[in-house]
Design a protein around this motif. Structure first.
Motif, PDB file in Angstrom:
ATOM      1  N   ALA A 261       0.742  -1.215  -0.035  1.00  0.00           N
ATOM      2  CA  ALA A 261       0.056   0.051  -0.049  1.00  0.00           C
ATOM      3  C   ALA A 261       0.808   1.217   0.026  1.00  0.00           C
ATOM      4  O   ALA A 261       0.492   2.357   0.639  1.00  0.00           O
ATOM      5  CB  ALA A 261      -0.981   0.106   0.989  1.00  0.00           C
ATOM      6  N   ASP A 262       2.082   1.100  -0.695  1.00  0.00           N
ATOM      7  CA  ASP A 262       2.853   2.414  -0.611  1.00  0.00           C
ATOM      8  C   ASP A 262       2.641   3.307  -1.534  1.00  0.00           C
ATOM      9  O   ASP A 262       1.709   3.072  -2.791  1.00  0.00           O
ATOM     10  CB  ASP A 262       4.511   1.943  -0.618  1.00  0.00           C
ATOM     11  N   ASP A 263       3.120   4.544  -1.920  1.00  0.00           N
ATOM     12  CA  ASP A 263       2.827   5.372  -2.934  1.00  0.00           C
ATOM     13  C   ASP A 263       3.129   4.785  -4.254  1.00  0.00           C
ATOM     14  O   ASP A 263       2.050   5.031  -5.233  1.00  0.00           O
ATOM     15  CB  ASP A 263       3.690   6.756  -2.957  1.00  0.00           C
ATOM     16  N   PRO A 264       3.802   3.996  -4.628  1.00  0.00           N
ATOM     17  CA  PRO A 264       4.042   3.438  -6.160  1.00  0.00           C
ATOM     18  C   PRO A 264       3.050   2.456  -6.323  1.00  0.00           C
ATOM     19  O   PRO A 264       2.229   2.695  -7.405  1.00  0.00           O
ATOM     20  CB  PRO A 264       5.378   2.785  -5.931  1.00  0.00           C
ATOM     21  N   ALA A 265       2.519   1.662  -5.361  1.00  0.00           N
ATOM     22  CA  ALA A 265       1.462   0.804  -5.683  1.00  0.00           C
ATOM     23  C   ALA A 265       0.229   1.390  -5.692  1.00  0.00           C
ATOM     24  O   ALA A 265      -0.796   1.113  -6.420  1.00  0.00           O
ATOM     25  CB  ALA A 265       1.257  -0.220  -4.463  1.00  0.00           C
ATOM     26  N   SER A 266       0.096   2.602  -5.161  1.00  0.00           N
ATOM     27  CA  SER A 266      -1.149   3.422  -5.285  1.00  0.00           C
ATOM     28  C   SER A 266      -1.299   4.125  -6.594  1.00  0.00           C
ATOM     29  O   SER A 266      -2.612   4.551  -7.112  1.00  0.00           O
ATOM     30  CB  SER A 266      -1.279   4.233  -4.254  1.00  0.00           C
ATOM     31  N   ARG A 267      -0.341   4.225  -7.365  1.00  0.00           N
ATOM     32  CA  ARG A 267      -0.258   4.901  -8.823  1.00  0.00           C
ATOM     33  C   ARG A 267      -0.138   3.709  -9.861  1.00  0.00           C
ATOM     34  O   ARG A 267      -0.358   4.117 -10.825  1.00  0.00           O
ATOM     35  CB  ARG A 267       0.931   5.775  -8.783  1.00  0.00           C
ATOM     36  N   ALA A 268       0.208   2.586  -9.562  1.00  0.00           N
ATOM     37  CA  ALA A 268       0.354   1.521 -10.784  1.00  0.00           C
ATOM     38  C   ALA A 268      -0.824   0.913 -11.294  1.00  0.00           C
ATOM     39  O   ALA A 268      -0.831   0.413 -12.400  1.00  0.00           O
ATOM     40  CB  ALA A 268       1.342   0.386  -9.961  1.00  0.00           C
ATOM     41  N   SER A 269      -1.874   1.042 -10.335  1.00  0.00           N
ATOM     42  CA  SER A 269      -3.095   0.423 -10.973  1.00  0.00           C
ATOM     43  C   SER A 269      -4.187   0.759  -9.935  1.00  0.00           C
ATOM     44  O   SER A 269      -3.933   1.427  -8.880  1.00  0.00           O
ATOM     45  CB  SER A 269      -3.086  -1.188 -10.829  1.00  0.00           C
ATOM     46  N   ASP A 270      -5.591   0.365 -10.270  1.00  0.00           N
ATOM     47  CA  ASP A 270      -6.818   0.764  -9.383  1.00  0.00           C
ATOM     48  C   ASP A 270      -6.702  -0.144  -8.287  1.00  0.00           C
ATOM     49  O   ASP A 270      -7.749  -0.189  -7.347  1.00  0.00           O
ATOM     50  CB  ASP A 270      -8.060   1.011 -10.180  1.00  0.00           C
ATOM     51  N   HIS A 271      -5.945  -1.224  -8.291  1.00  0.00           N
ATOM     52  CA  HIS A 271      -6.094  -2.404  -7.255  1.00  0.00           C
ATOM     53  C   HIS A 271      -4.814  -2.288  -6.440  1.00  0.00           C
ATOM     54  O   HIS A 271      -3.726  -2.116  -7.164  1.00  0.00           O
ATOM     55  CB  HIS A 271      -6.268  -3.696  -7.686  1.00  0.00           C
ATOM     56  N   LEU A 272      -4.419  -2.607  -5.253  1.00  0.00           N
ATOM     57  CA  LEU A 272      -3.225  -2.770  -4.553  1.00  0.00           C
ATOM     58  C   LEU A 272      -2.770  -4.394  -4.642  1.00  0.00           C
ATOM     59  O   LEU A 272      -3.911  -5.230  -4.677  1.00  0.00           O
ATOM     60  CB  LEU A 272      -3.278  -2.658  -3.008  1.00  0.00           C
ATOM     61  N   PRO A 273      -1.738  -4.702  -4.784  1.00  0.00           N
ATOM     62  CA  PRO A 273      -1.357  -6.047  -4.998  1.00  0.00           C
ATOM     63  C   PRO A 273      -1.221  -6.589  -3.520  1.00  0.00           C
ATOM     64  O   PRO A 273      -1.004  -5.911  -2.577  1.00  0.00           O
ATOM     65  CB  PRO A 273       0.227  -6.324  -5.714  1.00  0.00           C
ATOM     66  N   VAL A 274      -1.496  -8.152  -3.453  1.00  0.00           N
ATOM     67  CA  VAL A 274      -1.559  -8.774  -2.316  1.00  0.00           C
ATOM     68  C   VAL A 274      -0.068  -9.948  -2.660  1.00  0.00           C
ATOM     69  O   VAL A 274      -0.215 -10.649  -3.455  1.00  0.00           O
ATOM     70  CB  VAL A 274      -2.612  -9.686  -1.871  1.00  0.00           C
ATOM     71  N   VAL A 275       0.603  -9.979  -1.411  1.00  0.00           N
ATOM     72  CA  VAL A 275       1.736 -10.942  -1.526  1.00  0.00           C
ATOM     73  C   VAL A 275       2.040 -11.886  -0.477  1.00  0.00           C
ATOM     74  O   VAL A 275       1.715 -11.315   0.812  1.00  0.00           O
ATOM     75  CB  VAL A 275       3.229  -9.833  -1.708  1.00  0.00           C
ATOM     76  N   VAL A 276       1.972 -12.985  -0.673  1.00  0.00           N
ATOM     77  CA  VAL A 276       1.930 -14.043   0.470  1.00  0.00           C
ATOM     78  C   VAL A 276       3.305 -14.888   0.119  1.00  0.00           C
ATOM     79  O   VAL A 276       3.302 -15.502  -1.056  1.00  0.00           O
ATOM     80  CB  VAL A 276       0.587 -14.919   0.359  1.00  0.00           C
ATOM     81  N   ASP A 277       4.076 -15.065   1.144  1.00  0.00           N
ATOM     82  CA  ASP A 277       4.918 -16.190   1.243  1.00  0.00           C
ATOM     83  C   ASP A 277       4.371 -17.422   1.729  1.00  0.00           C
ATOM     84  O   ASP A 277       3.930 -17.531   2.671  1.00  0.00           O
ATOM     85  CB  ASP A 277       6.279 -15.667   2.052  1.00  0.00           C
ATOM     86  N   VAL A 278       4.351 -18.518   0.851  1.00  0.00           N
ATOM     87  CA  VAL A 278       3.881 -19.840   1.344  1.00  0.00           C
ATOM     88  C   VAL A 278       5.028 -20.938   1.090  1.00  0.00           C
ATOM     89  O   VAL A 278       5.974 -21.075   0.280  1.00  0.00           O
ATOM     90  CB  VAL A 278       2.766 -20.174   0.000  1.00  0.00           C
TER      91      VAL A 278
END
Length: 211
Positions: A191-208
């Motif tokens: 949810a940082d500034d780059p993510a807020s400008r890259a698309s209209d959705h924020l990405p979710v990252v999970v280490d599995v």
């Protein structure tokens, strides 16, 4: 990583920055570029981000899978999902990556449409011994999709925070779900500034990890 990139309609350079910074092994992509130039544009995006296209096109429609070079990809496939009349045609992209089935989904806007799509989707995840389903469910936790998938999968990012809209996120409609033998060692919404400008959705990252 699950990421709806809105057809690359926002800041592509920042999108590449977000993808590179996250260093994902697998990206379940939603709304990849489409049309006659969609394939080349997706391949260029993957290359710029240090990734490769594993699944795209065909029945995948509004989904794709990207992987980091060196990952072992087997049984790549696409599947069409039933779509409402005059609505966006949807599908799923899936492949085994290092032995783990990964499914990228982008479900419909209406509850009725999503219900029909679940009929096609649930048998895919129910039959897999180890699976991650990641994507834009177009509804928040507690909805019919989450409840139905919870019979086979669990939420791997329950505290990851809202994902939409990116600039003022209020709803968690982007999910990463996994079979019960999987362990999420870390989960976060970027949810940082780059993510807020890259698309209209924020990405979710999970280490599995899994046995």
């Amino acid at each position: 990583m699950s990421y709806n990139v809105r057809g690359l309609k926002d800041d592509r350079a920042v999108l590449v920055e977000v993808l590179r910074a996250a260093e994902p092994d697998v990206v379940a992509l939603q709304e990849p570029p489409r049309g006659p130039l969609g394939g080349p544009r997706l391949r260029r995006l993957a290359q710029d981000a240090g990734l490769e296209v594993a699944v795209s096109g065909g029945g995948a429609r509004t989904t794709a899978l990207l992987v980091r070079p060196g990952r072992t990809v087997t049984h790549p496939a696409t599947m069409r999902l039933p779509s409402a009349f005059l609505r966006t045609r949807r599908g799923i992209a899936l492949a085994e990556v290092d032995g783990l089935l990964v499914v990228s989904v982008h479900l419909g806007l209406s509850a009725r449409e999503r219900s029909r799509q679940l009929v096609r989707l649930v048998p895919v995840v129910a039959a897999a011994p180890a699976v991650v389903l990641a994507g834009d469910l177009n509804e928040g936790p507690g909805g019919q999709v989450w409840r139905r998938l919870a019979l086979h999968l669990r939420d791997l990012a329950p505290s990851s925070g809202p994902t939409y809209p990116a600039r003022e996120p209020r709803a968690r409609i982007d999910a990463v779900l996994g079979s019960r033998g999987l362990t999420a060692t870390r989960a976060r919404t970027l949810a940082d500034d780059p993510a807020s400008r890259a698309s209209d959705h924020l990405p979710v990252v999970v280490d599995v990890s899994w046995a």
